[in-house]
Design a protein around this motif. Structure first.
Motif, PDB file in Angstrom:
ATOM      1  N   SER A 156      35.836  15.390 -25.428  1.00 11.05           N
ATOM      2  CA  SER A 156      36.092  14.717 -24.151  1.00 11.05           C
ATOM      3  C   SER A 156      37.498  15.010 -23.655  1.00 11.05           C
ATOM      4  N   HIS A 198      31.759  20.218 -22.218  1.00 10.18           N
ATOM      5  CA  HIS A 198      31.834  18.747 -22.259  1.00 10.18           C
ATOM      6  C   HIS A 198      30.696  18.135 -21.426  1.00 10.18           C
ATOM      7  N   PRO A 199      29.754  17.459 -22.113  1.00  6.87           N
ATOM      8  CA  PRO A 199      28.612  16.875 -21.399  1.00  6.87           C
ATOM      9  C   PRO A 199      28.871  15.413 -21.052  1.00  6.87           C
ATOM     10  N   PHE A 200      27.887  14.800 -20.419  1.00  6.43           N
ATOM     11  CA  PHE A 200      27.983  13.381 -20.046  1.00  6.43           C
ATOM     12  C   PHE A 200      26.755  12.662 -20.563  1.00  6.43           C
ATOM     13  N   ASN A 201      26.993  11.489 -21.054  1.00  3.16           N
ATOM     14  CA  ASN A 201      25.943  10.728 -21.721  1.00  3.16           C
ATOM     15  C   ASN A 201      25.000  10.079 -20.702  1.00  3.16           C
ATOM     16  N   ASP A 258      36.757  13.082 -16.967  1.00  2.00           N
ATOM     17  CA  ASP A 258      37.229  11.992 -17.825  1.00  2.00           C
ATOM     18  C   ASP A 258      38.579  11.441 -17.376  1.00  2.00           C
ATOM     19  N   LEU A 262      37.446   8.718 -15.110  1.00  2.89           N
ATOM     20  CA  LEU A 262      36.816   7.635 -15.873  1.00  2.89           C
ATOM     21  C   LEU A 262      37.874   6.817 -16.589  1.00  2.89           C
TER      22      LEU A 262
HETATM   23  C1  LIG Z   1      34.274   7.777 -23.071  1.00  6.38           C
HETATM   24  N1  LIG Z   1      34.187   9.247 -23.090  1.00  6.38           N
HETATM   25  C2  LIG Z   1      35.535   9.741 -22.913  1.00  6.38           C
HETATM   26  C3  LIG Z   1      33.665   9.636 -24.392  1.00  6.38           C
HETATM   27  C4  LIG Z   1      33.292   9.606 -21.995  1.00  6.38           C
HETATM   28  C5  LIG Z   1      32.975  11.049 -21.807  1.00  6.38           C
HETATM   29  O1  LIG Z   1      33.526  11.938 -22.396  1.00  6.38           O
HETATM   30  C6  LIG Z   1      31.964  11.413 -20.798  1.00  6.38           C
HETATM   31  C7  LIG Z   1      30.921  10.383 -20.442  1.00  6.38           C
HETATM   32  O2  LIG Z   1      29.769  10.555 -20.795  1.00  6.38           O
HETATM   33  O3  LIG Z   1      31.256   9.408 -19.782  1.00  6.38           O
END
Ligand SMILES: C[N+](C)(C)CC(=O)CC(=O)[O-]
Ligand SMILES: NC(=O)C1=CN([C@@H]2O[C@H](COP(=O)(O)OP(=O)(O)OC[C@H]3O[C@@H](n4cnc5c(N)ncnc54)[C@H](O)[C@@H]3O)[C@@H](O)[C@H]2O)C=CC1
Length: 489
Positions: free
Chosen positions: A115, A136-139, A186, A189
């Protein structure tokens, strides 16, 4: 032969990757020392099977083979893609690369789900730095298309191939031009998260109020337009310039605490965890995941119907999945005129199911409607033909529901032309899961002039192929149930 992906670390994100590759036809080999990894991944897979295939209007490839391995060396054998998703600790990730590079193919891609680490940090002690790239993917990684791809100069030659592979499994590779901590998404976020932690610590808002502030308002906007397009509109007719003029000064008042991070004391952690339990503790995490997945599928399918944002990406992927000609577009592509024509092959989307836990009755008509649309296309009633003023309207429909079907199941519709002469087109659709008959739909359509809105003769470009297909299908046995009325067997 199926391509092979190795998943190193099968937790929240590794499990999502395993599902994404597997459902796109790759064989998947997992290494994770956690004795619970297999159970956890199989639960993630259940959710993915019920949701991902329904994003598409084409059938996905047959699922690949999933295997679990006791050693990393065994897991990476034969893999052309290795996805590392071990915990976010640089030393651990570097150790993992050293070990797996002793055993993996020198030309395999090693994607890291990190991340926040920059690719140059990951490549630091590697034997072959050029193999390692941030992906880097997203959940949930099996549903959300975004994947941030970040490389260094060492990766230059392989980035095109990385992007192609990711597109091939339905993802949207965002090629990040310069490496930076936490890439692009990120950083937002974390800024939002930081502010939210302050709002809780200062007693301004609870976790629930913060979530409502997002999901009832700007969260809905962001899924379809993002930040800048949204703000362009918010500037009124003068657009972005006026928006900056009006709201730019607020940035320095300041509304936010920006870089300050509240100390995560035990007291603050308890406060947040307790509020979160009060807000959502009535659901298990798997239940929440299922709600999330169904909502995401519904939203993305809406965007798909509008060919917008993530929906436009899905439409493009549908076209690539039909490149093998699984569903014909013209009569010339129909391989065997002496059989009913396959007009739909897809999975049941999760938002097509209802309170009875199976496909809702309205969706049978949708699937049969899609089958009719495809048959029209096959006989030449194309968008161009329709633009010139000719089309078909459905005059009568009779659907028989024979067996139930659930989210994620692969269904297909086979269509028999019962009659196709003059203004009439009489179709009999049969819906199957494998060899199991699920439903039939019998439809009478009338050719119309879209100008007069009245019945009219089709042009020869449609009438002739339709007549040819009807003549071929006249030799088929009359389908059981054809011509039936409600209650009459
Ligand atoms: C909280 N996180 C940093 C692990 C979030 C991510 O990397 C991406 C996401 O899926 O929100
Ligand atoms: N959870 C999230 O929302 C997201 C996480 N990520 C990234 O994905 C990576 C993994 O995060 P999560 O899946 O959330 O963590 P997780 O804790 O759910 O999973 C990590 C898994 O790695 C396994 N593991 C530990 N050491 C290992 C080793 N030496 N070899 C193989 N497996 C090992 C653990 O047993 C565990 O199953 C991190 O880099 C994280 O930043 C990326 C996007 C979103």
């Amino acid at each position: 032969m199926a391509q092979v992906a190795a998943i190193i670390g099968g937790g929240v994100i590794g499990g999502g990757w395993a599902a994404r590759f597997l459902l796109n036809g790759w064989d998947v080999r997992v290494f994770d020392p956690d004795p619970e990894a297999e159970r956890k991944i199989s639960e993630v897979l259940d959710n993915a099977r019920a949701s991902l295939p329904g994003l598409y209007d084409m059938a996905m490839p047959d699922e690949g083979k999933l295997t679990y391995h006791d050693t990393m060396s065994d897991a990476v054998a034969g893999a052309s893609w290795i996805q590392e998703s071990v915990p976010e600790r640089l030393e651990l990730k570097r150790k993992v690369y050293q070990m797996l590079q002793e055993h993996c193919a020198a030309d395999a891609i090693i994607g890291s789900s990190t991340s926040g680490f920059k690719p140059s940090e990951l490549q630091g002690c590697a034997t072959r730095p050029e193999q390692i790239v941030v992906c880097h993917p997203f959940n949930p990684a099996y549903l959300l298309p975004l994947i941030e791809v970040v490389g260094t100069d060492a990766n230059e030659e392989m980035l095109g191939g990385v992007a192609d592979t990711l597109r091939g499994i339905g993802m949207y590779p965002l090629m990040v031009k310069k490496e930076i901590d936490a890439h692009i998404a990120d950083r937002f976020l974390e800024a939002v998260w930081r502010e939210a932690l302050w709002l809780i610590k200062d007693g301004i808002a609870t976790t629930e109020e913060i979530d409502e502030a997002i999901r009832m308002g700007f969260g809905l906007r962001w899924a379809q337009m993002g930040l800048f397009e949204t703000y362009r509109i918010a500037g009124g007719e003068a657009g972005m310039r006026h928006f900056i003029e009006q709201f730019g000064p607020c940035l320095s008042w300041p509304w936010t605490k920006l870089m300050d991070v509240p100390e995560l004391t035990d007291e603050l952690i308890d406060q947040i965890a307790d509020q979160s339990d009060a807000q959502s503790g009535q659901y298990s995490i798997r239940e929440l995941e299922r709600h999330r997945d169904a909502n995401l599928v519904g939203m993305m399918r809406t965007l798909k119907a509008r060919d917008w944002g993530a929906g436009a990406l899905l439409n493009t992927h549908d076209k690539t999945m039909n490149q093998t000609g699984a569903i014909a577009e013209r009569l010339a592509d129909v391989s065997d005129l002496t059989k009913p024509v396959k007009t739909v092959e897809r999975a049941v989307p999760i938002d097509w199911t209802d309170y009875n836990g199976h496909m809702n009755e309205a969706r049978y008509l949708q699937a049969f409607g899609d089958a009719t649309d495809r048959l029209m296309l096959i006989v030449g009633c194309t968008p161009e033909y329709i633009a010139e003023g000719g089309s078909y309207f459905t005059a009568e429909t009779h659907i028989r529901h024979i067996d139930e079907v659930h989210a994620g199941a692969k269904i297909r519709v086979e269509t028999q032309v019962m009659a196709g002469a003059g203004k009439k087109m009489h179709l009999f659709h049969a819906m199957y899961e494998g060899e199991r008959l699920l439903a039939t739909g019998e439809h009478m359509l009338i050719h119309v002039s879209l100008e007069t809105r009245r019945a009219s003769e089709p042009a020869p470009s449609v009438a002739d192929p339709l007549a040819r297909l009807a003549a071929a299908h006249a030799k088929l046995p009359r389908p059981e149930g054809a011509g039936a009325a409600v209650g009459v067997r």
